[in-house]
Design a protein around this motif. Structure first.
Motif, PDB file in Angstrom:
ATOM      1  N   GLN A   4     -43.305  60.135  60.303  1.00  0.00           N
ATOM      2  CA  GLN A   4     -42.833  61.104  61.281  1.00  0.00           C
ATOM      3  C   GLN A   4     -43.809  61.136  62.446  1.00  0.00           C
ATOM      4  OE1 GLN A   4     -42.137  64.951  59.651  1.00  0.00           O
ATOM      5  NE2 GLN A   4     -41.190  65.744  61.486  1.00  0.00           N
TER       6      GLN A   4
ATOM      7  N   GLN B  90     -45.382  62.862  66.019  1.00  0.00           N
ATOM      8  CA  GLN B  90     -45.591  64.105  66.756  1.00  0.00           C
ATOM      9  C   GLN B  90     -45.372  63.792  68.223  1.00  0.00           C
ATOM     10  OE1 GLN B  90     -48.120  63.127  64.267  1.00  0.00           O
ATOM     11  NE2 GLN B  90     -46.636  64.214  63.010  1.00  0.00           N
TER      12      GLN B  90
ATOM     13  N   ASP C  98     -37.596  62.769  66.033  1.00  0.00           N
ATOM     14  CA  ASP C  98     -38.826  63.520  66.271  1.00  0.00           C
ATOM     15  C   ASP C  98     -38.758  64.095  67.684  1.00  0.00           C
ATOM     16  OD1 ASP C  98     -40.137  60.883  64.499  1.00  0.00           O
ATOM     17  OD2 ASP C  98     -40.348  62.934  63.784  1.00  0.00           O
TER      18      ASP C  98
ATOM     19  N   GLY D 257     -40.185  66.932  70.684  1.00  0.00           N
ATOM     20  CA  GLY D 257     -41.260  67.776  71.169  1.00  0.00           C
ATOM     21  C   GLY D 257     -40.803  69.214  71.277  1.00  0.00           C
TER      22      GLY D 257
END
Length: 126
Positions: free
Chosen positions: A1, A3, A115, A117
């Motif tokens: 995963q 970030q 993923d 933000g």
């Protein structure tokens, strides 16, 4: 995963420019397409544009010719240069990483991105 962290939002007058940045970590960044989406209050999230791992780009009609997406794989960064901004560009802007690596074309559906933000707010005053 991965970030994903966006930055660069702010308040700008119509006709002005902003540059958003997105830094991704936790993946082999260079092998994934990255997408930009936005969501205005009371509206659904919409695709803005994206860039594949090999730098093919695709844009929504509403931003074509005004927005440009680039990537710097050495810095795990993708940027969204926004020119000739309009009040209707006001939204929270999100960067996201494609779920699948080495995709040859940008996908516009948000479910293809895994993923996300936290978003950065862009406000364009008239």
């Amino acid at each position: 995963q991965a970030q994903v962290v966006e930055s660069g939002g702010g308040l700008v007058q119509a006709g002005g420019s902003l540059r958003l940045s997105c830094v991704a970590s936790g993946r082999t960044f260079s092998t994934y397409a990255m997408g930009w989406f936005r969501q205005a209050p009371g509206k659904e999230r919409e695709f803005v544009g994206g860039i594949t791992w090999n730098r093919n780009t695709y844009y929504a009609d509403s931003v074509k010719g005004r927005f440009t997406i680039t990537r710097d794989n050495a810095k795990n960064t993708v940027s969204l240069q926004m020119n000739s901004l309009k009040p209707e560009d006001t939204a929270a802007y999100y960067c996201a990483a494609d779920r699948m690596s080495l995709r040859s074309a940008v996908v516009t559906q948000d479910h293809a991105y895994g993923d996300w933000g936290q978003g950065t707010q862009v406000t364009v005053s008239s």
